[in-house]
Design a protein around this motif. Structure first.
Motif, PDB file in Angstrom:
ATOM      1  N   THR A 204      -0.823   1.668  -7.709  1.00  0.00           N
ATOM      2  CA  THR A 204      -0.854   2.571  -6.559  1.00  0.00           C
ATOM      3  C   THR A 204      -1.264   4.002  -6.894  1.00  0.00           C
TER       4      THR A 204
ATOM      5  N   ALA B 149      -2.765   6.194  -4.024  1.00  0.00           N
ATOM      6  CA  ALA B 149      -1.777   7.039  -3.357  1.00  0.00           C
ATOM      7  C   ALA B 149      -2.146   8.517  -3.450  1.00  0.00           C
TER       8      ALA B 149
ATOM      9  N   ALA C 214      -6.080  -0.995  -5.012  1.00  0.00           N
ATOM     10  CA  ALA C 214      -5.393  -1.437  -6.221  1.00  0.00           C
ATOM     11  C   ALA C 214      -6.379  -2.028  -7.224  1.00  0.00           C
TER      12      ALA C 214
ATOM     13  N   ASP D 175       0.867  -1.162   0.000  1.00  0.00           N
ATOM     14  CA  ASP D 175       0.000   0.000   0.000  1.00  0.00           C
ATOM     15  C   ASP D 175       0.914   1.224   0.000  1.00  0.00           C
ATOM     16  N   THR D 176       1.388   1.583  -1.176  1.00  0.00           N
ATOM     17  CA  THR D 176       2.454   2.569  -1.264  1.00  0.00           C
ATOM     18  C   THR D 176       1.899   3.983  -1.199  1.00  0.00           C
TER      19      THR D 176
END
Lengths: 203, 168, 721
Positions: free
Chosen positions: C121, C125, C685, C46-47
């Motif tokens: 991501t 993100a 995602a 989970d960037t």
């Protein structure tokens, strides 16, 4: 870490994998015959010479019996699902001529010659014996109504037939293999065989 | 070699040093029409598909000398936002492209298909549309091809003359 | 640099990047809204957004026509990120979709992402930061409007890019006109999802028209006046190191401008692409090679037990595991995979005295820029990396030495040079999906439940060795997070389980390939789960459900499984010579379950229908999430059924489409049914998770059709007919 050591031993013993290397099938389609002087050809020898050429992948690849053109010395089915189509020239929009032009393309390695197409279905040779191929070749019912004289002309003058001796390079730029005898020898063998009435040995 | 050809309706007279130069590079780099794509240079992927005299041709493997005196159509000449070709209209309706790189080639191949066969079956599509799309937009593409053919049939029925002629 | 002079509360309008008639508004966040521990982020894949959110950089421009241009630090490679970002920004900017355009942020703008575009991501993100930026800009515009209209800010209303005060209106463009100093407010509160107008809708792609009408948007399409064409010699052999080159023949070839010999490569600059290629082929290079690698060498290196192990997951007690006779064990393999994206790698570089401009398709804008600056000896801000649309990414554009090579050639001739890979070079110099070997073991209890489960995955590197994961991080991380993606056991109700990642360093480059390890890991785990279900005589879907733990993650997985069973009418039996195959995976917190309908026709595995239920959390663009699922499913069919690279006599092969078989139109299922559950209130995602189950689902269907348990991809190659 103890556990890992155990695993290491087990797996190195246990897991072996054989490669599925698809080696090309051996090429047994034509027979090797000793060098002979063309002038001294007998009808039978001429026949063998002609058939060696016809059974070479350069010729055979476009004489399929399953409507699927073949490629390469291993005679694999033409990539991308190309097949005969209605007029031996591929499908309505994606034809042989979508990729194959009137001459070999040395940039792409796509071969080309005038009227690039499959031989008619009646002239499918793949999987037939030498004598069966000869019979199809000679029979006006299957050869498009050609007389012996017309066959000689076709076999010694047609640019698509003679492409076999000018086959260009493949996709990697490597020259394609030519039939086992030269274009001149082939023409002489064709003429000799037909001069003698195109006998087909019964064996 | 001097080459005279028509591209998207415009006449061009070009002096080409190597007559075997692929038509692709003439279109892209000399005429600056970048819609026709280079994918493999081996006539294997179809990204470079354009039309020469109404026939689909993979231009990376088509020496420019063969185009002399002929009419070439690229994606830029197929249609535009004001007047999209039925194929482009269908592609817009079904939101087909992802990365989009291979799409001009697919659209040109499809345009050739529906011009020869305005009611292609799934099997006709499978046989004729053999370009490669790495984003794998095939699922929408098939729907868009059927829709494009439908639009083409509607267009043809408005101009009955074209039906006889087949191709436009 | 100017940033030190800008007050925390005010900053100046920056230049418009050379565009005319444009008002550029840079904005920034006061506070970093994403303070998560990197380790935690890596663990869930989970960037967070890793761009610079503390200094003013250009995010938005407003044109005179009142169009907002969003400068995206994420690149568009087909995944639809531009469209999703536009929707998110439009939401807080109170504008219509027709009033926003998205462009790639050039590196010189400062809006550069330190991570990459990849790993599914981008939307997740930027979900919070981008909306905060947009909301901040909206408030800045309102504030300026209040000043210009001489009214209280609180009396203003806002709609479709205009600010209203009674009967007076001002467009954003009018508000921004002439403003050189902006007040930056505290980050405003964000609109709740329930009030959103664009998010969740199937908005058409913002790049749709460009892609349908053939606009020149890709790296390959970039041109500059006076441009030349370059080509670099690349070895076809694994591990070959450039030593020297004989350029005498090539020098005199038609069109050649210069042959450039560097310490590490040799390249040609010529007047045209074909002339550059022809001259390149005439260069005779001396390569230093070590070993003549063969596929068998790679396979034997790869066997589980030979690499370096790292336990990535462990629960309960598995110590007695191996002692028991009743242990079920299977071994699975996946081959080397090529990216095979259609646009080759390349770049257009223009290197001048004190600056360089590079146009290229890259997933790592910052890394590409930094590498080029390094090689040229320029400061980073002297290099402007202009990202273009990517003709496919899939992880292929995370390593970009092609940018350096183009820059070196340009510098050598003092003119812009464009160069790119040939297709053969693409296939042989790819950063491949690593081959894998998996050993799975399990023990069933008396009721047919899984008592103990172990997954061993041995893989070449994915993340390790990439510029994004510095070598220093490797000992901390231990196992390659890319290789084990999808390799953990997702059935937490199993009392005893563990997953072990075995690291193998292969002699050729391996890296990210869409979904990283997910495709192979899920193929192995979910095929093995099917073996166990068959052994336990249970319905495969029920068998999975019985082993899912009771927590949020488990519930979301169970939901997609139940949904796919319901919608597909899944049956563990043959109907009309078709079998259904089931599999499920969890990737980066997105669970996905698929049912495929498969038959075998003329000895070919044929996938007729795929039903896919996925929970990616909040869906920003319904149509494009479905498009990603459709594409990932067919790409997964392609990789599972057909694709493989071999190593022959030291070279990777094949080198062209066709011999490298990929799915085409005729292989595409005629029915694909996507059901999206939204079990989380933020986007997760999307682009990779649906690649997970497909290979196993097909293999499980083939087992029901033929009784053959195919444990090696590509499946079609190993089908016994």
């Amino acid at each position: 870490m103890n556990r890992i050591v155990v695993l290491l031993v087990i797996f190195s013993l246990g897991a072996f994998y054989l490669i599925g290397s698809n080696k090309e099938p051996p090429l047994e389609a034509y027979t090797v015959i000793p060098e002979v002087k063309i002038d001294s050809l007998t009808a039978e020898r001429a026949y063998e010479e002609v058939m060696n050429v016809l059974m070479h992948p350069r010729c055979m690849n476009c004489h399929p019996t399953d409507d699927i053109p073949k490629q390469g010395m291993d005679r694999h089915p033409h990539y991308f699902g190309m097949s005969r189509g209605k007029e031996n020239k591929g499908f309505s929009a994606t034809k042989c001529a979508t990729c194959h032009q009137e001459a070999n393309n040395l940039n792409s390695g796509v071969p080309g010659a005038p009227h690039w197409s499959l031989a008619p279905a009646s002239m499918g040779w793949q999987g037939l014996s030498r004598s069966e191929i000869a019979q199809r070749l000679l029979d006006p019912e299957t050869n498009g109504g050609k007389s012996h004289k017309e066959l000689v002309t076709h076999m010694t003058e047609d640019e698509l037939v003679l492409w076999a001796w000018n086959p260009g390079v493949d996709a990697n730029g490597i020259p394609r293999k030519k039939p086992p005898i030269s274009e001149e020898e082939f023409k002489k063998a064709v003429e000799k065989w037909f001069d003698e009435g195109a006998p087909v040995p019964s064996k | 070699m001097k080459i005279a050809l028509q591209v998207n309706g415009e006449h061009h007279s070009l002096e080409i040093a190597d007559e075997n130069t692929p038509l692709l590079w003439v279109v892209r780099d000399l005429l600056n029409l970048k819609g026709t794509k280079f994918g493999c240079g081996k006539a294997a992927c179809g990204a470079c598909t354009l039309h020469v005299d109404g026939e689909a041709v993979r231009s990376c493997s088509y020496a420019v000398k063969f185009a002399d005196g002929k009419k070439v159509t690229t994606i830029e000449g197929l249609g535009n936002e004001e007047a999209p070709h039925p194929v482009q209209q269908a592609w817009l309706e079904h939101v087909v492209p992802q990365c989009g790189y291979c799409q001009p080639g697919f659209m040109m191949a499809t345009a050739a298909l529906i011009s020869k066969n305005p009611k292609p079956t799934d099997e006709d599509i499978d046989k004729n549309i053999i370009n490669i799309c790495r984003c794998a937009t095939y699922y929408r593409m098939r729907k868009a091809i059927h829709r494009a053919a439908e639009l083409e049939r509607q267009r043809l029925s408005l101009t009955p003359k074209n039906i006889e002629n087949g191709e436009e | 640099m100017a940033k030190n002079k800008i007050s925390r509360r005010k900053f100046l309008v920056r230049g418009g990047l050379g565009t005319i008639g444009v008002l550029a508004v840079g904005t920034y966040l006061f506070r970093n809204p994403i303070r998560r521990q990197i380790a935690g982020a890596l663990n869930t894949a989970d960037t967070p957004y890793l761009g610079d959110t503390s200094t003013p950089v250009i995010w938005f421009e407003i044109t005179e026509e009142n169009i907002v241009i969003l400068h995206s630090p994420k690149v568009e490679m087909g995944q639809g990120t531009f469209t999703g970002l536009a929707q998110m920004a439009a939401e807080e900017l109170e504008i219509d979709m027709s009033q926003i355009e998205v462009v790639h942020a050039q590196s010189i703008s400062g809006n550069v992402d330190s991570f990459a575009t990849g790993g599914s991501t981008s939307i997740s993100a930027l979900w919070v930061p981008l909306r905060e930026l947009a909301a901040t800009m909206r408030e800045m515009l309102l504030q300026k409007a209040a000043e210009k209209m001489e009214v209280e800010k609180s009396t203003l209303t806002i709609s479709q890019g205009k600010v209203y005060s009674g009967s007076t209106e001002m467009s954003y463009a009018q508000i921004a006109e002439g403003v050189v100093e902006w007040e930056v407010p505290d980050t405003p509160k964000l609109k709740p999802v329930s009030q959103m107008k664009w998010v969740g809708k199937p908005v058409p792609r913002v790049d749709l028209a460009d892609k349908v009408f053939g606009a020149p948007i890709f790296g390959m399409d970039a041109t500059l006046p006076n441009m030349l064409y370059g080509s670099v010699v690349r070895s076809s052999k694994i591990g070959a190191v450039y030593k020297d080159a004989d350029i005498s023949k090539a020098e005199n070839m038609p069109g050649v401008v210069k042959i450039v010999k560097e310490d590490d490569f040799v390249g040609v600059v010529a007047q045209s692409f074909t002339e550059a290629e022809n001259a390149k082929n005439a260069i005779e290079v001396t390569w230093e090679t070590t070993k003549n690698w063969q596929t068998q060498d790679i396979r034997s290196m790869l066997e589980v037990g030979k690499g370096t192990p790292f336990v990535i997951q462990k629960a309960g007690d598995v110590d007695d595991f191996l002692a028991d006779d009743s242990t079920v064990e299977s071994s699975y393999w996946s081959p080397i995979g090529a990216h095979a994206q259609i646009e080759p790698n390349g770049a257009l570089a223009h290197v001048e005295k004190d600056k360089a401009t590079i146009y290229m398709s890259t997933q790592v804008v910052k890394i590409s820029r930094d590498e080029i600056a390094n090689r040229l000896g320029l400061a980073k801000d002297q290099v402007n990396l202009v990202p273009t649309f990517l003709g496919g990414g899939f992880g292929r554009r995370l390593h970009t030495p092609n940018g350096i090579q183009a820059a070196v050639l340009s510098k050598a001739v003092g003119r812009p040079v464009k160069c790119f890979f040939s297709r053969k070079e693409e296939f042989q110099n790819d950063t491949f999906r690593p081959p894998t070997h998996h050993v799975l073991k399990a023990k069933l209890d008396n009721d047919g439940g899984i008592e103990t489960f172990e997954h061993n995955v041995s893989s070449g590197d994915v993340a390790f060795g990439s510029p994004m994961v510095p070598g220093i991080a490797e000992p901390i991380l231990g196992a390659d997070l890319g290789a084990w993606r999808g390799g953990m056991v997702q059935y937490g109700a199993i009392p005893n389980y563990q997953a072990i990642s075995w690291r193998v360093q292969l002699p050729f480059a391996t890296s990210w390939w869409r979904s990283l390890g997910l495709l192979a890991n899920t193929f192995a785990i979910e095929s093995f789960m099917d073996e166990l279900a068959v052994k336990a005589k249970k319905n495969p879907a029920d068998f999975r459900l019985a082993h899912i733990q009771k927590d949020d993650r488990g519930e979301r997985l169970a939901n997609v499984i139940k949904k796919v069973v319901e919608v597909s009418g899944y049956k563990d039996e043959l109907v009309n010579n078709r079998a259904m195959g089931f599999a499920a995976s969890t990737d980066a917190n997105t669970p996905c379950a698929q049912v495929v309908e498969v038959s075998i026709e003329h000895n070919e595995i044929k996938v007729h229908k795929v039903t896919c239920a996925m929970d990616p959390g909040l869906v920003v663009n319904l149509d494009q999430v479905k498009a990603q699922c459709e594409g990932a499913i067919i790409m997964g069919i392609s990789a599972s059924l057909f694709e493989k690279m071999e190593v022959e006599d030291g070279a990777l092969t094949p080198t062209i489409y066709g011999p490298y078989q990929m799915a085409m139109m005729k292989h595409s299922p005629k029915e694909i049914d996507i059901i999206l559950l939204q079990g989380a209130d933020a986007p997760g995602a999307v682009g990779e998770p649906p690649l997970g189950p497909i290979g196993a689902a097909i293999a499980n269907a083939v087992f029901r059709l033929t009784g053959q348990r195919i444990r090696r991809m590509p499946l079609q190659d190993h089908l016994q007919v």
